[in-house]
Scaffold this active site. Structure first.
Site, PDB file in Angstrom:
ATOM      1  N   ASN A 209      -8.015  -1.262 -45.152  1.00  0.00           N
ATOM      2  CA  ASN A 209      -6.613  -1.363 -45.609  1.00  0.00           C
ATOM      3  C   ASN A 209      -6.037  -2.776 -45.518  1.00  0.00           C
ATOM      4  O   ASN A 209      -4.826  -2.954 -45.566  1.00  0.00           O
ATOM      5  CB  ASN A 209      -5.680  -0.397 -44.861  1.00  0.00           C
ATOM      6  N   GLY A 231     -11.321  -6.147 -45.844  1.00  0.00           N
ATOM      7  CA  GLY A 231     -12.214  -5.002 -45.724  1.00  0.00           C
ATOM      8  C   GLY A 231     -11.799  -3.877 -46.643  1.00  0.00           C
ATOM      9  O   GLY A 231     -12.119  -2.713 -46.392  1.00  0.00           O
ATOM     10  N   ASP A 232     -11.082  -4.224 -47.702  1.00  0.00           N
ATOM     11  CA  ASP A 232     -10.620  -3.181 -48.628  1.00  0.00           C
ATOM     12  C   ASP A 232     -10.459  -3.800 -50.017  1.00  0.00           C
ATOM     13  O   ASP A 232     -11.162  -4.746 -50.349  1.00  0.00           O
ATOM     14  CB  ASP A 232      -9.329  -2.544 -48.104  1.00  0.00           C
ATOM     15  N   ASP A 233      -9.521  -3.293 -50.826  1.00  0.00           N
ATOM     16  CA  ASP A 233      -9.357  -3.846 -52.167  1.00  0.00           C
ATOM     17  C   ASP A 233      -8.806  -5.268 -52.068  1.00  0.00           C
ATOM     18  O   ASP A 233      -7.755  -5.491 -51.477  1.00  0.00           O
ATOM     19  CB  ASP A 233      -8.369  -2.987 -52.972  1.00  0.00           C
TER      20      ASP A 233
END
Ligand SMILES: *[C@@H]1O[C@H](CO)[C@@H](O)[C@H](O)[C@H]1NC(C)=O
Ligand SMILES: *[C@@H]1O[C@H](CO)[C@@H](O)[C@H](O)[C@H]1NC(C)=O
Ligand SMILES: *[C@@H]1O[C@H](CO)[C@@H](O)[C@H](O)[C@H]1NC(C)=O
Ligand SMILES: *[C@@H]1O[C@H](CO)[C@@H](O)[C@H](O)[C@H]1NC(C)=O
Ligand SMILES: *[C@@H]1O[C@H](CO)[C@@H](O)[C@H](O)[C@H]1NC(C)=O
Ligand SMILES: *[C@@H]1O[C@H](CO)[C@@H](O)[C@H](O)[C@H]1NC(C)=O
Ligand SMILES: *[C@@H]1O[C@H](CO)[C@@H](O)[C@H](O)[C@H]1NC(C)=O
Ligand SMILES: *[C@@H]1O[C@H](CO)[C@@H](O)[C@H](O)[C@H]1NC(C)=O
Ligand SMILES: *[C@@H]1O[C@H](CO)[C@@H](O)[C@H](O)[C@H]1NC(C)=O
Ligand SMILES: CC(=O)N[C@H]1CO[C@H](CO)[C@@H](O)[C@@H]1O
Length: 427
Positions: A209, A231-233
């Protein structure tokens, strides 16, 4: 020159009067120093000079201990230091201590900028210190859910004509940026870096997130010269993002560039139209640092069945995504370079989504994938995809096998290499 770069210039010249012969209000701040709380002096300077004036933050750390809104009008902020959001996790998780101006998933914000005709320039030396490591440690063994109160580091809300320049965000606890309910916004130069340095979590993704930016309900936004480690989009394009321009965008680790997820709210349609992205670079990190590099560009919608309620559940929303260009894209060992699916949060037996993807164009892609299926486009049976176009699409599986292409419920595909490149299956 692209219209958004022209906008940036227009902004700069229309604000020129501030620095000409007319004497504008200027407020200059210095950090109070170790052990001191700077929130009062920051708010006072913005209140005095944040409208028709200029605020200059000299180098150093400004400790911020509570939520803060800057309402900027015809003004300029020069930030040579860091707004240091102290990581009192339990304090910030109390819903009274953050704002909820981001409607989607009821996300929390600790710092909101609003207003019109402003420039925030951090000169590549200042920005926000998110102190994310404390947050990642805290949540490593706890459940994380959308809307649980982890704050977005930098929120632009209800902005008209704003320019954010050469801005750094260190260790965002949650989403790094969001722009909502805004028009004519240019970000030129943005750095975000969520990298775990706690050896207990090496090799796992302990920074989910930490999205680079989520765009929502905004028109004419430009994201130029971005460098995102997360660690996400690294970029999530959510509902009612129109006329989005993305140029020179580097993603290190994470899930890739997402359109979505869309259709989460049964009572709202999500429209994403006219997105032009050029020069995208997606790089896998050393797996001991961060194991994910899932997609290059991917598209996802919920099904047409409602499965629970937002912020964590949802589905049933309509809308469409159209007129998307992703050009000059380099992918380094991503798992699936190009992916589209319409089953987010769903179950088998759900009604297929009615949200339609169309007019998607992919030009000049190169690099490598971990899997041999380099294109996996699975459109909904209730909304087959017309006009999926490829020009010079050349991504190769890293182990040397032939690339595979899958298309489900695609009405027309053009340009993939090979005579029968994309098998058109209909379910
Ligand atoms: C403010 O930040 C400095 C530098 O990070 C730190 O040494 C100091 O303890 C902080 N102040 C408070 C009140 O926590
Ligand atoms: C948005 O900003 C404008 C001024 O820029 C203001 O008039 C309006 O009330 C704001 N809307 C909301 C919902 O805050
Ligand atoms: C991100 O932060 C990590 C840890 O501090 C550092 O090793 C890495 O070089 C940074 N990445 C970039 C692109 O600056
Ligand atoms: C593409 O983006 C990279 C990284 O931001 C940059 O170094 C490079 O100059 C860009 N290429 C062009 C042609 O603008
Ligand atoms: C849509 O539904 C959400 C709850 O899922 C609610 O918060 C929101 O107010 C509704 N919006 C409209 C326009 O009805
Ligand atoms: C998007 O805009 C349309 C109108 O163009 C509106 O009906 C819809 O509710 C909006 N969706 C969201 C998520 O705000
Ligand atoms: C294709 O994209 C790469 C970046 O991924 C760029 O360096 C190259 O110049 C582009 N080729 C053409 C013909 O535009
Ligand atoms: C898709 O492109 C076609 C051909 O240019 C155009 O007629 C159509 O309106 C476009 N669809 C959308 C949803 O914009
Ligand atoms: C390459 O990877 C694919 C997908 O993981 C696998 O099916 C295939 O057997 C591998 N081929 C070789 C030569 O290792
Ligand atoms: C306090 C605690 O339980 N820490 C654990 C959190 O999870 C990691 C692995 O995911 C363990 O190594 C820690 O001991």
């Amino acid at each position: 020159m692209h219209s958004n770069s022209r906008l940036a210039l227009l902004l700069l010249t229309s604000l020129g009067f501030l620095f000409g012969p007319v004497q504008a209000k200027t407020c200059t701040l210095k950090p109070l120093g170790a052990g001191q709380d700077d929130t009062d002096q920051v708010e006072a300077a913005i209140a005095s000079c944040g409208q028709y004036g200029q605020v200059i933050f000299e180098a150093g750390d400004y400790n911020i201990t509570r939520k803060m809104t800057w309402d900027l009008v015809s003004s300029r902020v020069d930030l040579y230091g860091y707004l240091n959001f102290l990581p009192d996790v339990e304090y910030w998780l109390n819903a009274d201590n953050t704002y909820r101006v981001v409607f989607i998933q009821n996300q929390a914000s600790w710092f909101v900028v609003t207003g019109h005709d402003f420039i925030i320039d951090a000169h590549g030396v200042g920005g926000i210190q998110g102190n994310g490591q404390t947050w990642w440690n805290y949540f490593a063994n706890r459940t994380r859910e959308d809307g649980d109160g982890r704050p977005i580091a930098f929120t632009l809300s209800n902005v008209t004509r704003g320019l954010v320049q050469d801005f750094r965000i260190e260790a965002q606890p949650f989403w790094c940026n969001t722009v909502v309910d805004s028009t004519d916004v240019v970000y030129d130069g943005m750095y975000c870096n969520a990298t775990n340095t706690n050896p207990a979590y090496y090799g796992t993704n302990v920074v989910p997130n930490t999205d680079g930016i989520d765009t929502y309900r905004s028109d004419r936004v430009s994201l130029i010269n971005w460098d995102i480690t997360c660690g996400d989009d690294c970029l999530a394009i959510k509902g009612n993002t129109t006329d989005l321009h993305v140029q020179n965008y580097v993603c290190r680790g994470g899930n890739g560039i997402a359109f979505g997820s869309l259709g989460q709210y049964a009572n709202l349609s999500d429209i994403v139209d006219h997105v032009e992205m050029t020069n995208l670079t997606l790089l896998r990190l050393d797996s001991s640092i961060q194991p994910n590099m899932v997609s290059g560009v991917y598209f996802k919608s919920w099904t047409a069945t409602v499965n629970g309620v937002p912020p964590t559940g949802g589905g049933g929303g309509g809308g469409y995504v159209s007129n998307v260009l992703a050009q000059d894209v380099y992918v380094d060992r991503v798992t699936v370079p190009l992916h589209l699916y319409q089953t987010n949060g769903g179950h088998s037996g759900d009604t297929p989504s009615y949200l339609q993807f169309s007019n998607l164009t992919f030009i000049n892609w190169s690099g490598t994938s971990l899997r041999s299926k380099v294109v996996d486009i699975e459109c909904s049976a209730n909304a087959p995809c017309p006009n999926i176009d490829f020009v010079n699409f050349d991504v190769q599986p890293v182990n040397g096998t032939a690339p595979g292409y899958e298309c489900v419920n695609v009405l027309s595909e053009r340009g993939l290499p090979g005579a029968f490149a994309c098998f058109l299956l209909f379910h």
